[in-house]
Each structure stands twice: as structure tokens, then as C-alpha cells.
Design a protein around this motif. Structure first.
Motif, short mmCIF file in Angstrom:
data_model
loop_
_atom_site.label_atom_id
_atom_site.label_comp_id
_atom_site.label_asym_id
_atom_site.label_seq_id
_atom_site.Cartn_x
_atom_site.Cartn_y
_atom_site.Cartn_z
N GLN A 283 43.45 29.91 37.39
CA GLN A 283 41.72 30.35 36.83
C GLN A 283 41.47 29.58 35.48
O GLN A 283 42.10 30.83 34.82
CB GLN A 283 40.97 31.54 37.36
N LEU B 147 41.50 26.30 40.13
CA LEU B 147 40.55 26.97 40.52
C LEU B 147 39.30 26.77 39.14
O LEU B 147 40.28 26.21 38.65
CB LEU B 147 40.34 28.16 40.97
N ASP B 148 38.20 25.98 39.70
CA ASP B 148 37.52 26.02 38.53
C ASP B 148 37.21 26.85 37.41
O ASP B 148 37.95 27.77 37.29
CB ASP B 148 35.86 25.78 39.65
N TYR C 167 36.74 29.87 34.59
CA TYR C 167 35.75 30.68 34.09
C TYR C 167 34.86 30.71 32.69
O TYR C 167 35.25 30.81 32.35
CB TYR C 167 36.43 31.95 34.58
N SER D 221 38.39 25.02 45.17
CA SER D 221 37.23 26.44 45.66
C SER D 221 37.67 27.65 45.96
O SER D 221 38.66 27.50 46.61
CB SER D 221 36.00 25.20 46.65
N LYS D 222 37.18 28.70 44.55
CA LYS D 222 37.45 29.71 45.04
C LYS D 222 37.08 30.13 46.93
O LYS D 222 37.75 30.55 47.50
CB LYS D 222 36.26 30.99 44.73
N ASP D 223 35.73 29.56 47.38
CA ASP D 223 35.65 29.47 49.09
C ASP D 223 36.42 29.30 49.53
O ASP D 223 36.54 29.67 51.27
CB ASP D 223 34.54 29.35 49.35
N LEU E 28 40.09 29.21 48.99
CA LEU E 28 41.30 28.69 48.79
C LEU E 28 41.86 30.06 49.50
O LEU E 28 42.98 29.75 49.56
CB LEU E 28 41.61 30.52 47.70
N THR F 170 49.68 34.47 41.29
CA THR F 170 48.10 34.83 40.61
C THR F 170 48.08 34.64 39.07
O THR F 170 48.47 36.14 38.60
CB THR F 170 46.87 35.12 41.41
N ASP G 216 37.88 36.24 37.32
CA ASP G 216 37.48 36.86 38.16
C ASP G 216 38.49 36.65 39.22
O ASP G 216 38.47 37.23 40.50
CB ASP G 216 35.88 36.98 39.00
N ILE G 217 39.28 36.32 39.26
CA ILE G 217 39.89 36.27 40.25
C ILE G 217 41.00 36.98 40.61
O ILE G 217 41.22 37.19 42.12
CB ILE G 217 41.09 35.01 39.50
N PHE H 66 40.12 38.25 44.30
CA PHE H 66 41.30 37.88 45.77
C PHE H 66 42.62 38.25 45.78
O PHE H 66 42.84 38.65 46.71
CB PHE H 66 41.56 36.50 45.08
#
Length: 468
Positions: free
Chosen positions: A366, A393-394, A396, A424-426, A428, A442, A447-448, A451
């Protein structure tokens, strides 16, 4: 360590990693401590459990009278992250309370005690934490203010003040030039790579910031500097008569016979005729071996014995989100790391590859900040290419607004991995379920981390499907 006349301290932004360490210290020293933060977090939960009063409402009604009425006895510690429209910030400012930034408070503490300040664009959290742990494990007096939660103590404050006047260890943050407010007797510089260009503007400017930091050392000060950092800063910037160089291949302090193992690294510490053979470090990574060299050198100069060094290095469990191994069992590995700079990513992934040779490596990254992604796009793509599979991820955004044309997707073209995509995070967890990674890492400072518990639980469920 006292602030004359002050008996109460109120923190604006108490949930920050650096602010909370100071709040813990003041609380430990017997001051009345309270604070405000925008949202609850595990850190604010812990502070509350320790007896510190915390509010999440930006209004005067949420603040106890002792922090509002006698301004001569109250210190306000604040962070620039608090918006200028804050009701509390404006109240304290307009009523003449004594207000200090975190870096200013650390400046007071470091000016009144022998202090060791650890700076660097990466490596400073682990190195300062290891120095503090070595002091505490050897029973020596120390007070350490850290930028991460140590695994040994589950805190960003390490104290052993019962046996005399403590050595103060601080993580010296280059962001916003905060480290220039410190008064170190000893300084460690772990790295000086370009970063925070949104603050400094140019690479030369941040290098000049590090030169100014080194210039804070007094006549009897000592500098421990990583060899690449020394090269970048230039010999003229270094007080050569009080400088010691370290690095994996340094001509000064170095590591020899490095052996990468699945859960640890073994190495020999070598400094001229001084050797400590067969040291065991259970926070893996070549970069962590290098961090250990600095910590060991500092402690040897404080007359630690070889046995104290060996025991302290072996028992150091590291810092949360710094090469933190959550699963290493059977054929599955899951590691989480705070890396958010190309050099940090390269160091992390190189170490993973050495530890698990021949295994397929999947990385979920991220990016942190639009400016950092834009400024170091080529470096990110190059370092991520060490992985077999890259999931982005997108970005932050943290404190930033979007920048046109800057996105995670801009990194894809120059990533050389066989598999690469933005997810996208949703989506992952669905992606991981479909692709079943073998060695998963990771990375990122956003805010990774939210997860991480779920990924760790999911990875363990693959080891024991009947227990899922």
C-alpha cells in the motif's frame, strides 16, 4: 527530568506513536495526564487502561477542570496534525497556556540528561529500540522514547530508572525537522536516503538537515554512522575525530559470517581486534543485522560486557510491524513490515528471499502519500520487482489531497514481476483466497495493518483447515 511548576499535562493528539510515549512518561513520573484524539485506537485503549484520561470530543466540556483553570501549572503538548479550527487548540492558545510540540519536550529531556539520539530515514525505530532493550536487559538505567511498539515490553516507552540517573534514548525524527530540537551526547545515523520531499523540497535539503543534526553534537559527542549514509552526507560534514562507521561491508564496524535462517540471523560482530562471534538475532533481515551493529557499538562504548551484549541481542524480539513474522509453519509464511520507501522494501524483500530461497514470494503493498509515490515511482517499481507476484492497494493519502495522474497503477508498467495488479481493499481477502500465496509479505505505512490480524488468522486456517 522535571518541568518546574508543572503538575498537569494535556496532550492534543495523544494517540500518536510519539505523543503516547511522552504521555506514558509524564504519567509514570506522577503528573496528572489527559488528552484528546480524533478517534479511538489500540494505543488510546492501552493509555486508558493505564489510567490516562482520554476524550474523543473536541470541546471544552470533555476536559477536566485541572487542565483548564490554572494555566501556570499546565503544560499543553500538541501536534501539528491537530487542525487549526480545533476548539481545544484555540482555547489553549488564546488563553496563554504553555504549549510545546513533542519535539520541544524531547529537547528539554535530552538537554538535562545524557542522551542517545537515533536518526535515519529508515532503521531508527529498530535501532533505538534495540539500544534501549540492551540497556534494560543488562540492568542499566534508561528512559527510551520510541516510534514503535516493542515486542519485548508492548510499549513505546522503555524505563529502568530505579538504579540511578537514566541515559535517555530517543528516536530522532527527521519529519518536519523535529530532530533539530534535540540535544544529543551521542548520535546514530542509520540512513540518509531522500524522503519527505513534500517537507524538504529537494534531496540536498534533507541531507543538509542530517548535517545540521550531526552538528548538534557537543565537543565530547560521538557519532555512529552507516557507511552509505556517511558517503551521502560527505566527509566534510562529519566530525572525523569522534565518528565511527558501521555497515555490513564497512572497513570499520562490520558483520562477518552472516547466516540467514528461517526465523533468525547469526553473525559475528567485528570492530578491528574486537570480535563477538556467533551472535543470534531473532528479528531476521540483513538490515536488522546492520541495525544491531550500531546498537552493539553504542553499548560496548558504555562498557557492556560481551555476555550482556550476547544475551540482549538474543532476547530482543523487535518492534511491531518491523519484519514481524506472524506465520512461519509448514509451507506457509506471512510477514508484515512497515516499509514505505524503496530502500526499505528492497531490504525487506532481499532478506525474505535469503531466508526462503526458491519459494514463491507474493507482496501486497500500500503506497503511502501521493507525493512519495510520485517522487519515488521508479524506485518502488524496481524494489517491488524482487517479488514473484505484486499486489498494489490504492495510495493511502494520510495528510495529502490527491494529485492528478498519481496512483498505484502508475507503478505497474515498470514492475518486472510475472504477476502484478492493483486490487481494492475490499477485494484483497478474496484475491488471497483465490491465489493461495506461499510466502506472503504485506508492506506499507497506511492502514494496511488493519488487515494483518485477519490475514494471519486466514493463513493459519490453511495450515489447519479443520480448526477454521
Amino acid at each position: 527530568m522535571s518541568f518546574k511548576g508543572i503538575n498537569s499535562v494535556y496532550f492534543l493528539g495523544i494517540g500518536g506513536i510519539g505523543m503516547s510515549a511522552l504521555a506514558r512518561w509524564f504519567h509514570h513520573e506522577g503528573y496528572a495526564v489527559a488528552g484528546y484524539d480524533k478517534t479511538p485506537s489500540p494505543l488510546t485503549d492501552e493509555l486508558s487502561q493505564e489510567g490516562i484520561e482520554i476524550s474523543f470530543e473536541d470541546n471544552l466540556e470533555s476536559v477536566s477542570p485541572i487542565y483548564k483553570e490554572d494555566l501556570s501549572k499546565v503544560l499543553i503538548v500538541w501536534t501539528p496534525a491537530i487542525p487549526k479550527t480545533s476548539v481545544l487548540l484555540n482555547f489553549f492558545e488564546s488563553n496563554g497556556f504553555e504549549m510545546k510540540k513533542r519535539s520541544e519536550v524531547l529537547g528539554v529531556l535530552t538537554s538535562s540528561h545524557h542522551s542517545i539520539a537515533v536518526a535515519g530515514t529508515h532503521g531508527k525505530t529498530t535501532t533505538s529500540s534495540m539500544i534501549a532493550h540492551l540497556f534494560k536487559s543488562a540492568g542499566k538505567p534508561v528512559a527510551a522514547f520510541l516510534g514503535g511498539i516493542t515486542q519485548n515490553y508492548q510499549s513505546n516507552l522503555i524505563l529502568n530508572t530505579q538504579k540511578g540517573e537514566p541515559v535517555v534514548v530517543v528516536e530522532a525524527d527527521e519529519f518536519d525537522r523535529s530532530f533539530l530540537r534535540l540535544h544529543p551526547n551521542e548520535a546514530v545515523v542509520t540512513s540518509a536516503d531522500p524522503d519527505h520531499l513534500d517537507i524538504y523540497g529537494t534531496e540536498d535539503s534533507i541531507l543538509e538537515g542530517f548535517r545540521e543534526f550531526i552538528g548538534l553534537l557537543g565537543k565530547k559527542g560521538k557519532l555512529y554512522i552507516q557507511t552509505n549514509a556517511a558517503y551521502r552526507l560527505g566527509e566534510k560534514a562529519l566530525p572525523m575525530d569522534k565518528t565511527r562507521f558501521y555497515g555490513l561491508r564497512s572497513e570499520g564496524i562490520k558483520a562477518e559470517n552472516i547466516q540467514a535462517r528461517p526465523g533468525s540471523f547469526q553473525f559475528d560482530y567485528v570492530d578491528g581486534d574486537k570480535e563477538i562471534k556467533g551472535l543470534e538475532l531473532f528479528i531476521p533481515g540483513f538490515h536488522n543485522v546492520e541495525n544491531a551493529l550500531a546498537a552493539i557499538a553504542v553499548c560496548l562504548d558504555h562498557r557492556f560486557t560481551e555476555n550482556e551484549i550476547r544475551a540482549g541481542v538474543k532476547s530482543f524480539k523487535g518492534v511491531k510491524r518491523r519484519f514481524e513474522i506472524h506465520v512461519n509453519e509448514g509451507d506457509l509464511v506471512f510477514i508484515d513490515d512497515y516499509a514505505h520507501h524503496p530502500e526499505e522494501i528492497r531490504a525487506c524483500l532481499s532478506s525474505v528471499i535469503a531466508m526462503f530461497p526458491g519459494r514463491k514470494l507474493t507482496v501486497v503493498f500500500q503506497p503511502h502519500l501521493y507525493t512519495r509515490t510520485r517522487d519515488f515511482a521508479a524506485g518502488f517499481s524496481e524494489s517491488l520487482s524482487l517479488a514473484d507476484e505484486v499486489v498494489l492497494l490504492d495510495i493511502y493519502p494520510a495528510r495529502e489531497l490527491p494529485i492528478e495522474g498519481v496512483s498505484s497503477a502508475m507503478l505497474l508498467e515498470d514492475i518486472g514481476s510475472g504477476s502484478k495488479q492493483v486490487v481494492s481493499k475490499d477485494r484483497l481477502m478474496d484475491y488471497l483466497e483465490q491465489n493461495q500465496p506461499e510466502v506472503l509479505v504485506t508492506l506499507g505505512a497506511g492502514d494496511i495493518d488493519r488487515f494483518v490480524p485477519g490475514i494471519a488468522k486466514w493463513t493459519r486456517s490453511r495450515l489447519n483447515p479443520t480448526e477454521a
